[in-house]
Design an enzyme around this catalytic site. Structure first.
Site, PDB file in Angstrom:
ATOM      1  N   GLN A  24       0.879  -1.169   0.000  1.00 55.42           N
ATOM      2  CA  GLN A  24       0.000   0.000   0.000  1.00 55.42           C
ATOM      3  C   GLN A  24       0.917   1.219   0.000  1.00 55.42           C
ATOM      4  OE1 GLN A  24      -3.182   0.045  -0.211  1.00 55.42           O
ATOM      5  NE2 GLN A  24      -4.132  -1.661   0.867  1.00 55.42           N
ATOM      6  N   SER A  25       0.565   2.228  -0.775  1.00 54.99           N
ATOM      7  CA  SER A  25       1.505   3.334  -0.946  1.00 54.99           C
ATOM      8  C   SER A  25       1.812   4.072   0.337  1.00 54.99           C
ATOM      9  CB  SER A  25       0.955   4.358  -1.923  1.00 54.99           C
ATOM     10  OG  SER A  25       0.531   3.723  -3.057  1.00 54.99           O
ATOM     11  N   THR A  26       0.771   4.443   1.054  1.00 50.01           N
ATOM     12  CA  THR A  26       1.028   5.291   2.211  1.00 50.01           C
ATOM     13  C   THR A  26       0.511   4.616   3.465  1.00 50.01           C
ATOM     14  OG1 THR A  26      -1.090   6.370   2.063  1.00 50.01           O
ATOM     15  CG2 THR A  26       0.704   7.354   0.799  1.00 50.01           C
TER      16      THR A  26
END
Ligand SMILES: [Zn+2]
Length: 701
Positions: A24-26
């Site tokens: 997940q990116s962030t």
């Protein structure tokens, strides 16, 4: 095999492991978008359906919370690539394969390796064999689309942000002291204590001129500084902490306190090894700068002034200035000298004469800027003496004004701090009241809560009490400092300015401070001699003209003037008195050192001048013992006569030893002592005739 109609999965794939890459990116996505994470883990089930066993499935989730923009920081992705390269992977799985890498280069490298190592790729849409041209084309397209999507998304977001910023409508987090009103406009924090703290902060900086001194002032007054929590469970809460230097600098450099809106003050740079670096830009390159966008604590001019001040401070600490002592140097006029030719401020440069630093005032700012020769350079020694003499002459009418203004400033400062402290106490009392109310409202049967609230209430009460005590303490200390020490110092400065100025124990820093209290600036022009226009604080100006400064060599060869003066004064004064008189007249030794008792003694001995004791003896003066013996009275009687005014005493050294002579004829003498007086005079006359008496020299100070 189910789900594999084209028969891409072979036994050699099933012998190797299946890698599930989860990302997940962030961190926010990790926390909030748990559904997507679940979908990613659900791919595990698909792998089992396709024929891999539970133990063969390796989950790589090191990269949760890492951005996909580059592979550099993503250990998980690197591990995945390594496993593929070593042919450990039969299949690689990801929610959308394009998510494996959002950078085209990374993605194509992975595809290439998968093709070489005969590794399959699986996502929610289907199963791919990168060795097949069609699959590879599709995967390549997916990667390109994904990168494009990221780019478009970013541009659109960024464009929206910049547009909003250009209109000054971008609602970012505000620095302490500001809040958004209900209409979305920026306004000052309604909390009076926060407002006052910021005002005191900016005023203190204006007064002290340095961030460090401001922090120090806050610490000395034991004032805390407001701080708003930006994240976590206490987000938005106000806490009070000690002011630190970095924070002070941050506040001073922030244009919002001058009511200006800005955006794009820094630029992001990607490091070659991954990671991001922030670069500060000069004001012209900021994306947006809107002055007077909202209310502020200082005006824009003040802000600019502060920036200039901070820059100067930084330059003072810089490597190029370190060769000469920057602030503690003895240059009397440092920082207040203007160049009469070009109008720039003149700097100080020191050179050394026998362990002593002698200042030169140099105008070189333009010179440095444009690499031209310096504008003018003026030797400081003679100039400073002239300025000192001028001050000694002028200080009397100015004295009272200075004293009053200093005292006024001190009083204003202490009342300012007092107000702030009062507010702090009010706040603590309010909090204690609040805690009390909460305690009263709780159901008494609820023991645990009631106990806790009572403890809280007690704590608040204690804090309030301590703050009140601290204030009393400070107030006492302040009143004392003002009434006794300070007042005395100030009055002493007004009264004893010449004495204070000439005292060799007065550090040059103090002399500089005195000059700054009195003088606004000094403008210097050099042609044949040196002309100095001195502008005093009140606005009056005086001009002094100095002859061309004599060279050092001339001074060394020609100390005759000084020796002559010492010779003349020895008739009437002791060594230390002479040193004081000549210093008062602005004289120094040939080495430019201040005159002292010892240097006068050195001159007297080196040039063979008659010692003062001998001069007095030659004038017929007697010591206590001689007088008492000749007159047949005790020494105490002689002392009494001296006190009664029948004798005149003369100090002949600096240990308070005296020689005596009878008072002159002009002194009226009471009847009882008339006979005595006559015999005393007789005695002196007989002595006087027996020796040569040098001509009496009259010298008035
Ligand atoms: Zn100049």
């Amino acid at each position: 095999m189910m789900n594999d109609p084209q028969g891409k999965i072979k036994s050699q794939h099933l012998r190797r492991n299946a890698y599930l890459y989860v990302r997940q990116s962030t961190l926010r996505q990790v926390l909030e978008n748990s559904e997507s994470t679940e979908r990613q883990y659900a791919l595990r089930q698909r792998a089992i359906q396709l024929g891999w066993s539970q133990e063969q499935i390796v989950v790589i989730d090191n990269d949760l919370g890492q951005s996909g923009a580059s592979a550099a920081d993503r250990l998980g992705f690197q591990k995945l690539v390594a496993e593929v390269g070593m042919a450990h992977a039969g299949i690689v799985m990801g929610l959308e394969v394009s998510r494996l890498a959002r950078n085209s280069a990374d993605w194509h490298r992975l595809l290439e390796m998968c093709a070489l190592a005969d590794t399959l790729i699986l996502d929610e849409d289907g199963l791919y064999d990168p060795a097949h041209f069609n699959d590879r084309l599709l995967l390549g397209l997916k990667g390109t689309m994904s990168e494009a999507e990221l780019h478009v998304l970013k541009t659109r977001l960024q464009g929206g942000i910049v547009n909003k910023a250009r209109r000054g409508e971008l609602l970012g987090p505000l620095p302490i002291g500001f809040v958004y009103g209900s209409d979305g406009k920026v306004q000052l924090d309604p909390d009076r204590q926060v407002q006052e703290s910021l005002r005191v902060f900016f005023e203190t900086f204006q007064r002290t001129g340095s961030a460090m001194a401001t922090v120090k002032a806050f610490r000395e007054q034991e004032l805390s500084f407001p701080h708003r929590v930006h994240g976590g469970i206490n987000k938005g809460e106000l806490v009070w902490k000690a002011l630190v230097h970095s924070r002070a600098l941050w506040l001073l450099h922030n244009p919002r306190y001058a009511g200006a809106f800005f955006y794009g003050r820094t630029r992001q740079r990607h490091n070659p090894h991954g990671g991001i670096r922030f670069q500060k830009l000069p004001r012209e390159e900021w994306t947006v700068f809107i002055p007077e966008a909202h209310v502020g604590y200082i005006c824009l001019e003040q802000f600019e002034e502060n920036q200039k001040r901070l820059l100067e401070n930084a330059q003072n600490q810089g490597a190029d200035r370190k060769k000469s002592s920057p602030r503690e140097g003895p240059a009397l006029l440092q920082g207040i000298v203007l160049c009469g030719k070009c109008g720039n401020r003149m700097g100080v440069r020191y050179h050394r004469i026998r362990e002593r630093l002698v200042p030169d005032y140099v105008c070189q700012r333009d010179g440095i800027e444009r690499a031209e020769p310096i504008c003018q350079s003026i030797p400081g020694g003679g100039l400073e003496l002239a300025i000192a003499a001028l001050l000694l002459e002028t200080v009397t009418p100015l004295a009272l004004e200075v004293a009053l203004s200093v005292e006024e400033e001190l009083r204003r400062r202490s009342s300012e701090v007092e107000g702030l402290r009062q507010k702090h106490i009010e706040r603590l009392r309010y909090e204690a009241d609040l805690a009390r109310r909460r305690y009263m409202q709780v159901d008494p049967d609820n023991r645990l809560v009631a106990d806790e609230l009572e403890g809280h209430w007690n704590e608040k009460l204690r804090a309030h009490k301590e703050a009140v005590e601290a204030m009393e303490e400070q107030r006492r200390a302040q009143v004392q400092a003002l009434s006794q020490e300070k007042r005395e110092q100030i009055m002493a400065l007004a009264k004893d300015f010449p004495k204070l100025w000439n005292d060799p124990r007065t550090p040059s820093r103090e002399r500089k401070r005195m000059v700054r209290l009195l003088v606004e600036d000094v403008t210097l022009i050099k042609d044949h001699g040196i002309t100095a226009h001195v502008r005093f604080k009140g606005g009056t100006t005086q001009t002094i003209a100095l002859p061309p400064a004599p060279s050092i060599g001339e001074l060394r060869k020609n100390p005759a003037h000084l020796v002559g003066e010492v010779d003349r004064l020895l008739d009437n004064y002791t060594h230390s008195q002479i040193a004081a008189i000549l210093t008062h007249k602005g004289m120094r030794t040939v080495d430019e050192a201040p005159l002292s008792r010892l240097s006068i003694r050195h001159i007297q001995q080196a040039y063979g001048l008659v010692p003062r004791y001998d001069r007095l003896r030659n004038r017929g003066m007697l010591n206590l013992l001689e007088l008492s013996e000749q007159l047949g009275v005790s020494r105490a009687t002689v002392k009494n006569w001296n006190q009664a005014g029948l004798l005149r005493s003369h100090l002949y050294n600096d240990r308070n030893d005296c020689l005596f002579e009878p008072m002159g004829d002009e002194t009226p003498v009471k009847g009882k002592h008339k006979g005595l007086m006559a015999s005393l005079r007789q005695m002196r006359l007989s002595r006087k005739n027996s020796s040569q008496q040098p001509d009496e020299v009259q010298y008035e100070v």
